[in-house]
Structure formats: structure tokens, C-alpha cells
Write an enzyme that holds these catalytic residues in place. Sequence first.
Site, PDB file in Angstrom:
ATOM      1  N   LYS B 133       0.510  -1.207  -0.532  1.00 58.09           N
ATOM      2  CA  LYS B 133       0.407   0.237   0.207  1.00 58.09           C
ATOM      3  C   LYS B 133       0.773   0.942  -0.175  1.00 58.09           C
ATOM      4  O   LYS B 133       0.246   2.255  -0.724  1.00 58.09           O
ATOM      5  CB  LYS B 133      -0.669  -0.050   1.457  1.00 58.09           C
ATOM      6  N   GLN B 177      -4.709  -2.162   9.447  1.00 59.00           N
ATOM      7  CA  GLN B 177      -4.902  -3.265   8.819  1.00 59.00           C
ATOM      8  C   GLN B 177      -5.508  -4.471   9.356  1.00 59.00           C
ATOM      9  O   GLN B 177      -5.022  -4.929  10.800  1.00 59.00           O
ATOM     10  CB  GLN B 177      -3.656  -3.614   8.474  1.00 59.00           C
ATOM     11  N   ASP B 200     -11.513   2.372   3.929  1.00 56.94           N
ATOM     12  CA  ASP B 200     -12.394   1.041   3.640  1.00 56.94           C
ATOM     13  C   ASP B 200     -13.642   0.722   3.602  1.00 56.94           C
ATOM     14  O   ASP B 200     -13.972   0.141   2.764  1.00 56.94           O
ATOM     15  CB  ASP B 200     -11.688   0.580   5.152  1.00 56.94           C
TER      16      ASP B 200
END
Lengths: 373, 373
Positions: B133, B177, B200
Site C-alpha cells: 500500500k 490493517q 475502507d
Amino acid sequence: MASSILSDCSSARLLPLRRALLPPRAPRLRPCPALAHPRRLLVAARPQLLPRPRRMDSPPPPPPRPPIQVRLLATVSADAPAKVIDGKLVAKQVREEIAVEVTRMKDAIGIVPGLAVILVGSRKDSQTYVRNKKKACEAVGIKSYEVNLPEDSSEEEVIKHIASFNSDPSVHGILVQLPLPRHMNDENILNAVSIEKDVDGFHPLNIGRLAMQGRDPFFVPCTPKGCMELLHRFGVEIKGKRAVVIGRSNIVGMPAALLLQKANATVSIVHSQTKNPEEITRQADIVIAAVGVANLVRGNWIKPGAAIIDVGINPVDDPESPRGYRLVGDVCYEEASKVAGAITPVPGGVGPMTIAMLLSNTLESAKRTHKFK
Amino acid sequence: MASSILSDCSSARLLPLRRALLPPRAPRLRPCPALAHPRRLLVAARPQLLPRPRRMDSPPPPPPRPPIQVRLLATVSADAPAKVIDGKLVAKQVREEIAVEVTRMKDAIGIVPGLAVILVGSRKDSQTYVRNKKKACEAVGIKSYEVNLPEDSSEEEVIKHIASFNSDPSVHGILVQLPLPRHMNDENILNAVSIEKDVDGFHPLNIGRLAMQGRDPFFVPCTPKGCMELLHRFGVEIKGKRAVVIGRSNIVGMPAALLLQKANATVSIVHSQTKNPEEITRQADIVIAAVGVANLVRGNWIKPGAAIIDVGINPVDDPESPRGYRLVGDVCYEEASKVAGAITPVPGGVGPMTIAMLLSNTLESAKRTHKFK
């Protein structure tokens, strides 16, 4: 006008988007008997109902029917094996259960659940709904609070009242009667209701929690909750069954689909853009129709033995009725009741459940606030 | 172990819930060729890919294949008419578009989008994801911020870092995460992320707004957004089409179904309790498979011409691979590609889209915050 409505299910009254749901061949179908012979429907449906207890809140009984109608009764009875899912009966049971719980809570911890209703403007139908909610609260011992604001109130005024109820510990549920006047933004106003008191369950946070696995909403929206309660109380198995929800509104269709999904049905949503709604509906063991099109769902849409929950309450012209109209569902009852295993009538199906579930949500909120089991 | 996995799609590795998705007759089916002949699948899939431009970020090319495999290529090519939905290619295009926009924004208003990633613990796979990422951010000009916390951190420590990023104006997206260490409550931690920075898109408020008509989420969850982007960019019509989503996870299946529904498909969700998944899937013009069962969806589940988006990335034992395993999707590619109209490969389909959509959400957040069009 009446004749066009009574001649065919594809009524000229249909909204353009909803019309798209009609299959291409609908206009060539035989008219739904309920529309062609409105009085006959009312008679035909009656004998299928489960034995009814005396209802404290029911309207006066209809006048005695002439002999010809009694003969029709018997005829249709043989053709219509579906068990009638009697929403009035269940709603009465639910209200009685709530009354017991309200008393138990008051006796144990001295708390009385409270529901606040905010009405803006003077629409007759909204006034009737608010009055009915108030009466229903009183009947089970829930305290009701009411604010009536003039049509030309500002958003800020409405939000000020919501804020006041948000911080009032004697209020456990807040309901803003819809529709609001046009100059108001529904979203701004509904979002002002505290998530802990949103007994309507319309807040997006509630809907999100309803959609997600492993999360539970603070409140389940009242009408879909009523549909599920009917299925549960009538012993309809949901897990592993095919379910079709017709309509995808934020207040009924979409949350109903999410609830069925949460109960482990395999759910399909049929809507105005669906090309073959009858074919998809025919695969369903459970159908929830909530689209607002009179008699859209015909007998040949139904899988034999399916359970049908009809949320629609559509006025259709009826010169024989004292009011000039009568109410029918989204499902052509006379046809569907000959194929389905169980079906809700309209009126007397889902309708009475909505207020019962509003009371249930208010009680639930009060219990949660005061950690009362 | 390898032999049991390679002998049949009904692998012993399946989770109990997922196993239920397999139709009763699955064990009697011919094994998915991809599992029986792993090398052949890899070769067979290749010639269907669209012409590929040189990829800056792609791994070194594989060693030349022996002649026998070249012959296989030609044979399978004739059998497999499906257009390959090349996610690597689309993801590259998306990243290039983002890079242009990031530069334009920086030049116009001096703002650089920022993404913060919080990693708790030292799981190797999570470290790899976070590193990827970060690299992806750098490649498009997004500034990345990283916090690494030890495995035994408390929830409060993680939430403190989230709060700090919430109030940092140079951070436009925050990502925690997953999975988190077992002693932490995911819900508490994810809920601490400001809704305006939840790139997200997992917050229930986002999901609720995704489910509702007339509302839009702040962010669409990355993987389902990637699936929709692939459908759009490959010209797959969605409105009015039948769509089946296999799997109903909070992060892929459920939001994918809501997105398809919002795009006016008629959506059915197939899950572990569905009794006849192959029959329902066979009705679909669009299939999104996101259940995590290697090669679950066989060729006979697919409607000819359907578009197949395979979200699954399942490791299966492969003694011929240097790593001892290889990745396959939820769809038996070799069978499905002979029936489908278009299909994503695994790897190289949905996978590369997820990070691209994370970058897209971060850019979108920065634009929204600074009202930059």
C-alpha cells in the site's frame, strides 16, 4: 375513472416507475377478480381467516350479507386453501404482551416507556396516524408526547424540538411523522433524532448495522419487523428458503430483504428495472410485496405453498363502498390465496403490525436505557 | 495433502460453513481441470488475456515454456471464448489517472492527499500488504503515514493513534490493517475512525448509506468498488440484468450486492445456507464470487455469455510451484471461461483493483475535504 381501475390490474393510477414492474403480457391477462368484482373479494377472503377473538379496537361489524354472498363464500372456500395470516390477531397479541411488560417494568423500577411524536402541518391522514399511535400507546401504558407544529415551521424549529426530546430521559422513542412539508429536508431532520431513540429505525447507521453480519441495529424498522414477526408467529421457516422482496424502498423493501437475509433466506429483490418479475417471484417460498401497485402480483406469480406477506395498501375506486374506494394489497388476493400456503389479507394483515412494532421498539428502547431485562 | 486438494473441487480445506455451499452432487462431478492439472490451467488462461502493455510494477517474466505447453495453448484457446477482464491493466489505468489528479490538485491548491495505515503486530502477510500500500501511494504521489504497534498493544493505544490521525488535516484516509490481534475488539477500533476518513468504507454508517436509495456513502468499500469498476470499464451492462453474488461478507459480498442493486440489477445473494446455489447462479448475467472456496463455481453453474468477477484468492497445494502452492479463484476458470462472456483471471483480476480503489478513495476524500473538483 372507476371503470378503468376495475377493468384491469394495469391501472392508470400506477406510478411510471412502478408500471415498469408489470410484465409485458399483463394487459392481456384476465383482470384480477378482486378488481372486476370488488364486493366478491371481500366476501371470498373472509372465511379463510382464523377464528378471531373479540377485538376491543375493531370497527363495528359489517351489515349482514345477502344469501347470494353466503353461497359465494362456500364456493370460494373450497378453491382457496391458503392459511390466512391474521395480522390483526397477531398485533393484538403483541400489544397484550407489551402491556404486560410495561406494567412489569413500571412495578419493578418505576419507569414508564415514553414515545414522542412530532407532527408538522395539518394533513388529515398524518393527523389520523398520529392519533392512532397515541391511542395505541395509551392502550398499553406507554406515555405519549406530542408536538404539533405549523406547516410553515422552519427546519431549525423542528430540530430544536427533536433536540429537546433527545435529552429528555422520560422519552425513549422519537418519531417524526412523514411526509414533512416540501420546504424541509427529510434527511437533515431524521438525522437529528438520536440513534438511541430512533424507534422508526430509519437512520443509516441502523440500516448499516442491519445489513452487516455480526452487528445488530438499535431498532428494526417497524413494517419490515412486523412482516418478520408474522412469519415467525405463523411458523414459516425462513432459513435456507428462497425469498423474493418486491420493492426496494428505504422503509420497507430494502430492510425487509436485509432481515430475511439475516435470517438465512436466499433473497432476491425485484424492482422497477427487473425484466421478468413473475418468473423470479414464482421461485420464492416467501414473498414480501411492498411496491404500492394494486394487485400487481397475480396467482401465476406464486409458487404453490408459498407464504405471502402483502405490505401494499392501495386505494381503488369502488362505487359500492360508502367512501367511494376500498383498500387492496399489491397481491391479487383471490388468485394468490388459491395457490399460496399462507397469505396476509389487506386490510388486516401487515397494517396492524406496524404500530404494534412501534410500541415494541419503544419498550425495547426503555428496557435498554434502564438495563431492564 | 496436495493430492486430496488436487483430486476434487470439494477440498478438505473448505471451512465447514463454506462447505455447505457445495451442491450435494459436487463430489461426483469431474474434478475441476484447474485442480487436476495445475500447470495446464496457468498456460491455458494466458492466451485469453488482452494485449498487455509493459507494466512498470510487474514481476519479472516467467521462464520460457517448453513446446508441449505451447501446443496446449492453441488447443484451449479455441475452447475458451470468454473475454478476459484484465484487472492488472485496469488497475494500472486507474493508478495513472489518480497520479494525474494528485498532481493537478497539488499544482492548483498545494494539497497532497495523505493515507495513514496502522499495523498492529508482526504478521508477515499484513506487513506485506502494508508495504504494498505504501509503495502504491508513493507511485501516484499520495503521502503515506505508517504506525507500527506491538502485538500486545492495548485497544486504547490503537484508538489514541486513530484519534491523532482523525484530527490531522494532512491525513485524508485512515486504514487499520486487519486482522487485529485477538485481544482487540475490531468493532471498537474501526468505529473510532472518523467517518470522513474511513477510506475502507467499513463503517456501518457508510454501509447504511450504500443500502439506501437517495443516499450515497462517504466511501465505497475498496474490493466491491473494484468489481464494479471492472464491470463498467469492460462495458458490462448492469441495469435490468440478473446478478448473483456468492458470499455475503461485510467487506465484499454484502456491499457488492448493494452496489449492484444501486446500479439497478436484480440481485440475489447466494450463501452457505442456500440450497441450490448452482441453479440460482445459472440464471445470472453477472456473477460476483466472493466466498473463499477454491474452484467452487463450476462451468455448469454459469449462464452462457455471463460476466464473471472472481474475488476469491485461494492457495492450493502445488508441488510444481517453487512456493509449494498457487492461487486460484472461487471460480473454476478453465471450465467457466468456456461458457462465460467475460471473466476475471486469478491472480490478475480483482486483486490489483483493491489497492487502486484505496488510492481512489483517498484522493476522493482529499478532494471532498478541500472542495476540489
